[in-house]
Design a protein around this motif. Structure first.
Motif, PDB file in Angstrom:
ATOM      1  N   LEU A  74      13.623  -5.174   1.024  1.00  0.00           N
ATOM      2  CA  LEU A  74      13.567  -5.320  -0.442  1.00  0.00           C
ATOM      3  C   LEU A  74      13.110  -6.715  -0.853  1.00  0.00           C
ATOM      4  O   LEU A  74      12.458  -6.876  -1.889  1.00  0.00           O
ATOM      5  CB  LEU A  74      14.937  -5.026  -1.055  1.00  0.00           C
ATOM      6  CG  LEU A  74      15.347  -3.560  -1.111  1.00  0.00           C
ATOM      7  CD1 LEU A  74      16.784  -3.442  -1.587  1.00  0.00           C
ATOM      8  CD2 LEU A  74      14.404  -2.761  -2.001  1.00  0.00           C
ATOM      9  N   GLU A  75      13.444  -7.720  -0.055  1.00  0.00           N
ATOM     10  CA  GLU A  75      13.042  -9.090  -0.376  1.00  0.00           C
ATOM     11  C   GLU A  75      11.536  -9.259  -0.416  1.00  0.00           C
ATOM     12  O   GLU A  75      11.032 -10.192  -1.051  1.00  0.00           O
ATOM     13  CB  GLU A  75      13.630 -10.064   0.644  1.00  0.00           C
ATOM     14  CG  GLU A  75      15.081 -10.345   0.434  1.00  0.00           C
ATOM     15  CD  GLU A  75      15.599 -11.348   1.439  1.00  0.00           C
ATOM     16  OE1 GLU A  75      14.795 -12.128   1.990  1.00  0.00           O
ATOM     17  OE2 GLU A  75      16.808 -11.345   1.666  1.00  0.00           O
ATOM     18  N   LEU A  76      10.806  -8.377   0.236  1.00  0.00           N
ATOM     19  CA  LEU A  76       9.352  -8.465   0.257  1.00  0.00           C
ATOM     20  C   LEU A  76       8.718  -7.931  -1.027  1.00  0.00           C
ATOM     21  O   LEU A  76       7.520  -8.061  -1.228  1.00  0.00           O
ATOM     22  CB  LEU A  76       8.796  -7.708   1.463  1.00  0.00           C
ATOM     23  CG  LEU A  76       9.237  -8.234   2.823  1.00  0.00           C
ATOM     24  CD1 LEU A  76       8.760  -7.316   3.933  1.00  0.00           C
ATOM     25  CD2 LEU A  76       8.747  -9.658   3.040  1.00  0.00           C
ATOM     26  N   LEU A  77       9.536  -7.337  -1.886  1.00  0.00           N
ATOM     27  CA  LEU A  77       9.050  -6.756  -3.140  1.00  0.00           C
ATOM     28  C   LEU A  77       9.347  -7.695  -4.290  1.00  0.00           C
ATOM     29  O   LEU A  77      10.299  -8.466  -4.236  1.00  0.00           O
ATOM     30  CB  LEU A  77       9.736  -5.409  -3.382  1.00  0.00           C
ATOM     31  CG  LEU A  77       9.654  -4.371  -2.258  1.00  0.00           C
ATOM     32  CD1 LEU A  77      10.504  -3.167  -2.612  1.00  0.00           C
ATOM     33  CD2 LEU A  77       8.218  -3.978  -1.972  1.00  0.00           C
TER      34      LEU A  77
ATOM     35  N   GLU B  44      12.862  -0.657  -9.055  1.00  0.00           N
ATOM     36  CA  GLU B  44      12.319   0.699  -8.962  1.00  0.00           C
ATOM     37  C   GLU B  44      12.796   1.391  -7.679  1.00  0.00           C
ATOM     38  O   GLU B  44      13.202   2.550  -7.709  1.00  0.00           O
ATOM     39  CB  GLU B  44      10.787   0.625  -8.992  1.00  0.00           C
ATOM     40  CG  GLU B  44      10.102   1.936  -9.217  1.00  0.00           C
ATOM     41  CD  GLU B  44       8.594   1.789  -9.332  1.00  0.00           C
ATOM     42  OE1 GLU B  44       7.896   2.725  -8.908  1.00  0.00           O
ATOM     43  OE2 GLU B  44       8.109   0.744  -9.841  1.00  0.00           O
ATOM     44  N   VAL B  45      12.776   0.671  -6.579  1.00  0.00           N
ATOM     45  CA  VAL B  45      13.229   1.236  -5.304  1.00  0.00           C
ATOM     46  C   VAL B  45      14.739   1.478  -5.346  1.00  0.00           C
ATOM     47  O   VAL B  45      15.214   2.549  -4.951  1.00  0.00           O
ATOM     48  CB  VAL B  45      12.837   0.321  -4.118  1.00  0.00           C
ATOM     49  CG1 VAL B  45      13.546   0.746  -2.838  1.00  0.00           C
ATOM     50  CG2 VAL B  45      11.329   0.322  -3.929  1.00  0.00           C
TER      51      VAL B  45
ATOM     52  N   GLU C 184       0.812  -1.221   0.000  1.00  0.00           N
ATOM     53  CA  GLU C 184       0.000   0.000   0.000  1.00  0.00           C
ATOM     54  C   GLU C 184       0.846   1.272   0.000  1.00  0.00           C
ATOM     55  O   GLU C 184       0.310   2.375   0.064  1.00  0.00           O
ATOM     56  CB  GLU C 184      -0.913   0.022   1.237  1.00  0.00           C
ATOM     57  CG  GLU C 184      -1.933  -1.086   1.288  1.00  0.00           C
ATOM     58  CD  GLU C 184      -3.009  -0.914   0.241  1.00  0.00           C
ATOM     59  OE1 GLU C 184      -3.474   0.224   0.031  1.00  0.00           O
ATOM     60  OE2 GLU C 184      -3.382  -1.934  -0.381  1.00  0.00           O
ATOM     61  N   THR C 185       2.158   1.118  -0.034  1.00  0.00           N
ATOM     62  CA  THR C 185       3.074   2.245   0.126  1.00  0.00           C
ATOM     63  C   THR C 185       3.756   2.560  -1.204  1.00  0.00           C
ATOM     64  O   THR C 185       4.113   1.662  -1.952  1.00  0.00           O
ATOM     65  CB  THR C 185       4.134   1.887   1.196  1.00  0.00           C
ATOM     66  OG1 THR C 185       3.452   1.535   2.407  1.00  0.00           O
ATOM     67  CG2 THR C 185       5.057   3.040   1.482  1.00  0.00           C
ATOM     68  N   SER C 186       3.946   3.848  -1.463  1.00  0.00           N
ATOM     69  CA  SER C 186       4.596   4.257  -2.711  1.00  0.00           C
ATOM     70  C   SER C 186       6.058   3.804  -2.722  1.00  0.00           C
ATOM     71  O   SER C 186       6.686   3.657  -1.666  1.00  0.00           O
ATOM     72  CB  SER C 186       4.531   5.776  -2.881  1.00  0.00           C
ATOM     73  OG  SER C 186       5.457   6.411  -2.020  1.00  0.00           O
ATOM     74  N   LYS C 187       6.577   3.614  -3.904  1.00  0.00           N
ATOM     75  CA  LYS C 187       7.984   3.202  -4.036  1.00  0.00           C
ATOM     76  C   LYS C 187       8.915   4.303  -3.549  1.00  0.00           C
ATOM     77  O   LYS C 187       9.993   4.023  -3.033  1.00  0.00           O
ATOM     78  CB  LYS C 187       8.314   2.821  -5.485  1.00  0.00           C
ATOM     79  CG  LYS C 187       7.467   1.689  -6.041  1.00  0.00           C
ATOM     80  CD  LYS C 187       7.433   0.483  -5.126  1.00  0.00           C
ATOM     81  CE  LYS C 187       6.396  -0.530  -5.519  1.00  0.00           C
ATOM     82  NZ  LYS C 187       5.155  -0.500  -4.784  1.00  0.00           N
ATOM     83  N   ASP C 188       8.486   5.570  -3.668  1.00  0.00           N
ATOM     84  CA  ASP C 188       9.289   6.672  -3.127  1.00  0.00           C
ATOM     85  C   ASP C 188       9.436   6.526  -1.613  1.00  0.00           C
ATOM     86  O   ASP C 188      10.534   6.683  -1.072  1.00  0.00           O
ATOM     87  CB  ASP C 188       8.652   8.029  -3.461  1.00  0.00           C
ATOM     88  CG  ASP C 188       8.807   8.400  -4.918  1.00  0.00           C
ATOM     89  OD1 ASP C 188       9.761   7.929  -5.578  1.00  0.00           O
ATOM     90  OD2 ASP C 188       7.964   9.173  -5.416  1.00  0.00           O
ATOM     91  N   GLN C 189       8.327   6.233  -0.926  1.00  0.00           N
ATOM     92  CA  GLN C 189       8.394   6.062   0.522  1.00  0.00           C
ATOM     93  C   GLN C 189       9.234   4.843   0.887  1.00  0.00           C
ATOM     94  O   GLN C 189      10.032   4.897   1.820  1.00  0.00           O
ATOM     95  CB  GLN C 189       6.996   5.915   1.120  1.00  0.00           C
ATOM     96  CG  GLN C 189       6.280   7.218   1.339  1.00  0.00           C
ATOM     97  CD  GLN C 189       4.977   6.993   2.074  1.00  0.00           C
ATOM     98  OE1 GLN C 189       4.144   6.213   1.646  1.00  0.00           O
ATOM     99  NE2 GLN C 189       4.814   7.690   3.176  1.00  0.00           N
TER     100      GLN C 189
END
Length: 144
Positions: A111-114, A121-122, A89-94
C-alpha cells in the motif's frame, strides 16, 4: 559447489526461466490460457527474480495471469521499482486482492507504493477488519 559455480548455475537458471516465460507470453497471444498454465511451473521467487527483465506491460500481464496469492507473493519477491511500475499498470481491484492475500505487514508495504487516493480506494475494497489492521500499520514507521 563453489560460490562462483553456484552464481553461474543460478544465472543460467534465471536465463532459462526468463526465456521460458518470454515464450509463454508469445504463445499467449495465440492461445489464451497458456501463460497462466505455464506460470504454475515456477515458484513466485523465480518469477520475481526475472520480472524486471520484461517491459512493464508484459510484467503486468504476467502478474495478471496468476492467481492473486501467487501474484502477491511474486510481487514481494521483485525489486521495489519493478513492483511499483507493475502496480501502476494494475487495477485497484487486483491490487486489493493482492493486499488481502498477503500478511498484513507485507500488504501495508504494498500500500505504501500507492498514493493516498489509491490507498483509500484499495482499502475500501478489502475486508473491513483487514483494512483496519492495515490502517493501523500505516501509522508506524515503515522500517519498524
Amino acid at each position: 559447489m563453489t560460490p562462483e559455480t553456484r552464481d553461474q548455475t543460478e544465472g543460467a537458471n534465471r536465463d532459462e526461466i526468463r526465456e521460458s516465460i518470454g515464450m509463454l507470453l508469445e504463445l499467449e497471444r495465440g492461445t489464451p490460457g497458456v501463460l497462466a498454465a505455464g506460470l504454475k511451473e515456477f515458484r513466485p521467487v523465480e518469477i520475481g527474480e526475472v520480472l524486471h527483465d520484461f517491459d512493464v506491460e508484459d510484467a503486468a500481464r504476467i502478474i495478471a495471469a496468476m492467481p492473486a496469492d501467487q501474484a502477491a507473493e511474486t510481487l514481494t519477491e521483485t525489486d521495489p521499482v519493478t513492483r511499483e511500475k507493475i502496480l501502476d499498470e494494475t487495477s485497484k481491484d487486483q491490487i486489493s486482492e493482492f493486499v488481502e492475500a498477503l500478511p498484513p505487514d507485507e500488504g501495508a508495504d504494498m500500500l505504501e507504493l500507492l498514493d493516498a487516493r489509491e490507498r483509500r480506494e484499495v482499502l475500501d475494497k478489502i475486508e473491513p477488519e483487514q483494512a483496519r489492521q492495515l490502517k493501523r500499520l500505516e501509522e508506524y514507521d515503515p522500517e519498524s
